[in-house]
Design an enzyme around this catalytic site. Sequence first.
Site, PDB file in Angstrom:
ATOM      1  N   CYS A  94      -3.972   6.453  -5.049  1.00 46.32           N
ATOM      2  CA  CYS A  94      -3.399   5.120  -4.870  1.00 46.32           C
ATOM      3  C   CYS A  94      -1.934   5.189  -5.261  1.00 46.32           C
ATOM      4  O   CYS A  94      -1.611   5.426  -6.429  1.00 46.32           O
ATOM      5  CB  CYS A  94      -4.157   4.115  -5.738  1.00 46.32           C
ATOM      6  SG  CYS A  94      -3.491   2.445  -5.676  1.00 46.32           S
ATOM      7  N   CYS A 149       0.845  -1.175   0.000  1.00 45.07           N
ATOM      8  CA  CYS A 149       0.000   0.000   0.000  1.00 45.07           C
ATOM      9  C   CYS A 149       0.890   1.237   0.000  1.00 45.07           C
ATOM     10  O   CYS A 149       1.542   1.529   0.998  1.00 45.07           O
ATOM     11  CB  CYS A 149      -0.872  -0.059   1.248  1.00 45.07           C
ATOM     12  SG  CYS A 149      -1.857   1.378   1.480  1.00 45.07           S
ATOM     13  N   GLU A 194      -9.951   0.591  -6.596  1.00 44.42           N
ATOM     14  CA  GLU A 194      -9.084  -0.305  -5.843  1.00 44.42           C
ATOM     15  C   GLU A 194      -9.768  -1.620  -5.493  1.00 44.42           C
ATOM     16  O   GLU A 194     -10.915  -1.631  -5.057  1.00 44.42           O
ATOM     17  CB  GLU A 194      -8.634   0.365  -4.541  1.00 44.42           C
ATOM     18  CG  GLU A 194      -7.527   1.354  -4.743  1.00 44.42           C
ATOM     19  CD  GLU A 194      -6.982   1.837  -3.414  1.00 44.42           C
ATOM     20  OE1 GLU A 194      -6.913   1.044  -2.464  1.00 44.42           O
ATOM     21  OE2 GLU A 194      -6.645   3.025  -3.345  1.00 44.42           O
ATOM     22  N   GLY A 233      -0.700   2.334  -7.406  1.00 47.79           N
ATOM     23  CA  GLY A 233      -1.343   2.503  -8.721  1.00 47.79           C
ATOM     24  C   GLY A 233      -0.660   3.573  -9.550  1.00 47.79           C
ATOM     25  O   GLY A 233      -0.511   3.427 -10.771  1.00 47.79           O
ATOM     26  N   HIS A 251      -1.954  -4.617 -10.563  1.00 48.22           N
ATOM     27  CA  HIS A 251      -2.605  -3.470 -11.220  1.00 48.22           C
ATOM     28  C   HIS A 251      -2.831  -3.735 -12.704  1.00 48.22           C
ATOM     29  O   HIS A 251      -1.992  -4.325 -13.370  1.00 48.22           O
ATOM     30  CB  HIS A 251      -1.738  -2.216 -11.076  1.00 48.22           C
ATOM     31  CG  HIS A 251      -1.616  -1.750  -9.666  1.00 48.22           C
ATOM     32  ND1 HIS A 251      -2.474  -0.840  -9.095  1.00 48.22           N
ATOM     33  CD2 HIS A 251      -0.750  -2.107  -8.689  1.00 48.22           C
ATOM     34  CE1 HIS A 251      -2.139  -0.649  -7.828  1.00 48.22           C
ATOM     35  NE2 HIS A 251      -1.092  -1.406  -7.553  1.00 48.22           N
TER      36      HIS A 251
HETATM   37  O1  ZDP Z   1      -4.127  -3.954  -3.524  1.00 49.92           O
HETATM   38  C1  ZDP Z   1      -5.132  -3.602  -2.900  1.00 49.92           C
HETATM   39  O2  ZDP Z   1      -5.983  -4.428  -2.523  1.00 49.92           O
HETATM   40  C2  ZDP Z   1      -5.287  -2.103  -2.579  1.00 49.92           C
HETATM   41  N1  ZDP Z   1      -6.647  -1.798  -2.203  1.00 49.92           N
HETATM   42  C3  ZDP Z   1      -4.334  -1.791  -1.483  1.00 49.92           C
HETATM   43  C4  ZDP Z   1      -4.240  -0.338  -1.177  1.00 49.92           C
HETATM   44  C5  ZDP Z   1      -3.393   0.399  -2.203  1.00 49.92           C
HETATM   45  C6  ZDP Z   1      -3.256   1.847  -1.852  1.00 49.92           C
HETATM   46  N2  ZDP Z   1      -4.346   2.657  -2.240  1.00 49.92           N
HETATM   47  C7  ZDP Z   1      -1.964   2.480  -2.348  1.00 49.92           C
HETATM   48  O3  ZDP Z   1      -1.824   3.691  -2.168  1.00 49.92           O
HETATM   49  O4  ZDP Z   1      -1.075   1.807  -2.843  1.00 49.92           O
HETATM   50  C8  ZDP Z   1      -3.242   2.030  -0.423  1.00 49.92           C
END
Ligand code: ZDP
Length: 278
Positions: free
Chosen positions: A223, A75, A214, A226, A165
Site C-alpha cells: 500500500c 491510491c 486496507e 500506507g 490511515h
Molecule cells: O483508501 C482506501 O480505501 C484504499 N483501499 C485505497 C487503495 C490504497 C492503495 N493500496 C495504495 O497503494 O495507496 C492502492
Amino acid sequence: MAIAFTKYHGLGNDFILIDNRAATEPRLTPEDAVQWCDRHFGIGADGVIFALPGQNGTDYTMRIFNNDGSEPEMCGNGIRCLAKFIAELEGITEPHAYKIHTLGGLITPKLEADGLITVDMGEPRLLAADIPTTLTAPTEKVVNQSLEVAGTTWQVTCVNMGNPHCITFVDDVAAIPLETIGSQFECHPVFPKKINTEFIQVVRSDYLKMRVWERGAGITLACGTGACASMVAGVLNGKCGRHVTVELPGGLLQIEWSEADNRLYMTGPAEKAFTGTR
Ligand code: ZDP
C-alpha cells in the site's frame, strides 16, 4: 459491449486499468468493479482504476473503486500503475511526469529512466478533522493515542495521505492477527470514513517493516499511501528518519519526506501482468 482492460501491479497490489479517456464518468459501476475484482468469479484485483480526461489543467484524472465497490480518494501503488498505463497508451518511453487529478488532490507521478516511478504524493494532513477521526479534538493531531480494538489497547497515530490511515508500532509484525483485527480497526466508530490500518516494525531508523489491512480491500501485499503515512507516523513518534525503505509483503518502497517542501516522495515499481477484454 466488451471492454478492454490491462492488469498491473505495484509490489503485488494489483489493479485492473481501464482506458476511460473518452468519457468523464467511469465506464464501470461500483457493482461491476466488485465482480471484475473477484478472484474466483472475475478477473481478480484489489481495485479497478480508470484513466479519465484531466481537469483543472491536469493531464488525466484517476478514479478508483476498491474491490468492495467503495471509492477511495487516492491510491499510491495504483497511481504508479496508472502512470505506466497512460505512457503505454500514449507511446511514451522517455522519462516523463504526469499531473493527475485525484479526489485526494493533485498527484504527480514521474516515470524514471530506470523504469521505476517516483510519485510526488503531496503533503500529509495530520489534524483529527482531516483524517477524519473523533479520537481527539478536531484541531489536534492524533499521535500515540490509545484506541481500544478487539479487547486490546493500541497506541495509534493517524495520517491522511489523500486517504485515511491509522498506524500502530509493534515489536513483530508477523505476530499481528491481521485477519481477525483488521476489519475491527477499519470499521471502528471513531473513523467516520473508515480507515486503512498499518502495523509497523522499526528494524532501523531507515528501514520499516509493514503489514496492512486496507479499507475496502482487506489484506493486500502493498500500500503506497500506507507506506508514506507510516513513515510520517514514525517521524512524529521519533522512531525513524525522513528517508526510509519500507518493506511490504510484496517488496520494497523508498519514501522521502522532504523538509524543504513538506511533501512525500515515493519510489517503486509498477508492472504489467496481462491484457484482456470482458
Ligand atoms: O483508501 C482506501 O480505501 C484504499 N483501499 C485505497 C487503495 C490504497 C492503495 N493500496 C495504495 O497503494 O495507496 C492502492
